[in-house]
Write a protein that holds these residues in place. Structure first.
Motif, PDB file in Angstrom:
ATOM      1  N   CYS A  65       0.825  -1.216   0.000  1.00 50.14           N
ATOM      2  CA  CYS A  65       0.000   0.000   0.000  1.00 50.14           C
ATOM      3  C   CYS A  65       0.855   1.260   0.000  1.00 50.14           C
ATOM      4  O   CYS A  65       1.995   1.261   0.456  1.00 50.14           O
TER       5      CYS A  65
ATOM      6  N   HIS B 180      -3.490   3.202   1.201  1.00 50.89           N
ATOM      7  CA  HIS B 180      -4.390   2.902   0.075  1.00 50.89           C
ATOM      8  C   HIS B 180      -3.595   2.313  -1.082  1.00 50.89           C
ATOM      9  O   HIS B 180      -2.363   2.415  -1.131  1.00 50.89           O
TER      10      HIS B 180
ATOM     11  N   ARG C 205      -7.770  -0.141   0.416  1.00 51.21           N
ATOM     12  CA  ARG C 205      -7.311   0.687   1.538  1.00 51.21           C
ATOM     13  C   ARG C 205      -7.134  -0.174   2.778  1.00 51.21           C
ATOM     14  O   ARG C 205      -7.713  -1.260   2.881  1.00 51.21           O
TER      15      ARG C 205
END
Ligand SMILES: [Zn+2]
Length: 511
Positions: A69, A102, A124
């Motif tokens: 992420c 995210h 996310r």
């Protein structure tokens, strides 16, 4: 009708912090003493002020980075308003429009011949607080309902995937690897019975119709799945149910009255069942929590965590198959035991120079002993150096595999005897682990060293052949097993002879 499943998961993970997310109450599963781990903050009393637990935030960063992420440089806290008896504040502190991370991605599959790897995008990951637990009398005699707030304020990481999963089996595979990753990262114990890893599945199906068009069924969210088999079975059931429902009613996603539906899962009945309608985000009236400061994340902090991440389970399995030439099965067994076990295997493989032999020993002998003794690999008395040294002797032709197993058993037996004596109060040092010296001693005492003295072998073989005319005759007549008697005689004569070598010599002689 051609059906393409569209599946996404929302996974909730309780983090392994010492204290709760916004107060100093201990964070541990303790259902036997309800409401003993609470304070004005997690009870939601007026005037109490939350303070963010930095450790919870660090563990979340570690997880998000391991899932590939991006980390937001600025993140804030929002109040999600709803009333429920296990939520005394009347709102949950969560993250709405600015989650701390995210846009991640993980890979699924691609480990067997012809299996093409699939990408699963992570939408996310955000941090929030868990609610308490309502306890209802299930005896049917109309007893009380109670609320236990020990769990209120437990740090909860929510990981939301894009609907990229194409089968129930992939959903399960992702979740199994996620559990391995989270335990390897030491961010959660992932105890599914205790609810520290649980998930909701969003499921619908795209159908190719006979007239050449397509139709998509309404999305169903299956809530609170807490076993791997439950996740797979619930999704399988839901896919079949949606197809049957479409054939019956023709209802599609977006039709009036076909809003997102929430269903539960009954493992006993093996079916999903209707629950309350799903709230939209606007029903929760999110707004920024005025009691908590936003968090800014420094790039250096992110880089520092990134540097120390461990290899994800899927990547490690693929590397083991390539670099160490392990079978898919061996790679899977080794990695599924967790990071320390896989590290142990790699150290043994390096020390002995024969990864296949190392894999055989750790997946069979070591695993069997750990299970029998209820030990983790960190408590195992044979260090990777010692087992590696033992197996190096096999690789270099010094002892047979059979002898290595005998020595392995002997080293463990000696260690157990010492441990038991110490428990009985004898003055022995149990801290001393079996080492090289013990291996050498056992090899010498039992004459396990392979004798490479070809002259001695030839002489013993000639004598054995002369001594066994009947066996020789049988062997020449095609009875393979007759060789055993002759080999046995040689082995008796030359202690430590390698039976494989003796057989080779015998075949050459009688050919
Ligand atoms: Zn508290």
């Amino acid at each position: 009708m051609n059906a393409t499943p569209i599946i996404g998961l929302e996974v909730h993970v309780q983090l392994l912090t010492r204290t709760k997310i916004f107060c100093g109450c201990p964070n541990r599963f303790n259902p036997d003493q309800p409401n003993t781990q609470t304070c004005p903050v997690c009870l939601g009393l007026p005037g109490a002020l939350p303070v963010l637990n930095e450790e919870a935030f660090r563990l979340s960063l570690r997880t998000a980075l391991a899932l590939g992420c991006r980390i937001a440089p600025f993140t804030k806290w929002d109040r999600k308003q709803y009333y429920y008896p296990d939520l005394p504040k009347g709102y949950q502190i969560s993250q709405y429009d600015l989650p701390f991370s995210h846009d991640g991605v993980v890979e699924i599959g691609g480990e067997t011949e012809g299996d093409v790897p699939r990408r699963l995008r992570i939408r996310r990951a955000h941090l929030e607080e868990d609610a308490g637990k309502n306890l209802h009398d299930e005896s049917g005699r109309g007893g009380d309902s109670r609320v236990d707030l020990n769990r209120a304020g437990t740090p909860l990481l929510e990981i939301v995937t894009e609907p990229d999963l194409g089968s129930a089996a992939d959903a399960r595979a992702f979740l199994e690897d996620l559990r391995l990753l989270l335990t390897d990262l030491e961010v959660s114990d992932c105890n599914m019975q205790e609810g520290s890893l649980r998930c909701d599945a969003n499921v619908n199906v795209r159908l190719a119709l006979d007239d050449g068009g397509t139709a998509t069924t309404p999305i169903v969210e299956i809530k609170n799945l807490n076993t791997f088999s439950g996740v797979e079975a619930a999704i399988e059931h839901e896919l079949a149910r949606q197809i049957a429902e479409f054939q019956r009613t023709g209802r599609r996603f977006g039709d009036p009255g076909a809003e997102k539906e929430t269903r539960g899962w009954s493992a006993e009945r093996n079916e999903t069942f209707a629950q309350r309608g799903k709230e939209e985000a606007s029903d929760y009236r999110y707004f920024p929590d005025p009691d908590l400061a936003p968090v800014t994340v420094a790039a250096e902090e992110v880089a520092r965590i990134q540097e120390r991440l461990c290899e994800p389970p899927g990547a490690r399995r693929r590397r083991f198959a390539g670099e160490h030439q392990l079978s898919e099965y061996d790679a899977r067994v080794i990695v599924s035991q967790g990071r320390q076990f896989a590290d142990y295997f790699e150290a043994v493989a390096r020390a002995c120079g024969d990864a296949k032999q190392a894999a055989n020993f750790v997946t069979q002998d070591v695993l069997r002993e750990l299970n029998a003794r209820g030990l983790g690999i960190r408590e195992f008395p044979l260090t990777s150096d010692v087992l590696g040294g033992l197996l190096a002797r096999v690789a270099q032709g010094g002892i047979t595999v059979k002898s290595a197993r005998e020595i392995f058993g002997e080293l463990l037996a000696a260690w157990s005897a010492r441990a038991e004596a110490a428990e009985d109060g004898a003055d022995v040092d149990v801290g001393e682990l079996p080492g090289e010296a013990a291996i050498e001693r056992i090899i010498a005492e039992r004459g396990l060293a392979i004798v490479n003295d070809e002259g001695a072998l030839e002489a013993a073989l000639a004598a054995a052949i002369a001594d066994s005319p009947r066996a020789v005759e049988d062997f020449r007549a095609g009875k393979q097993q007759a060789a055993g008697a002759i080999i046995g005689k040689v082995m008796k004569q030359v202690k430590g002879a390698d039976p494989k070598r003796v057989r080779e010599l015998l075949l050459k002689k009688l050919a």
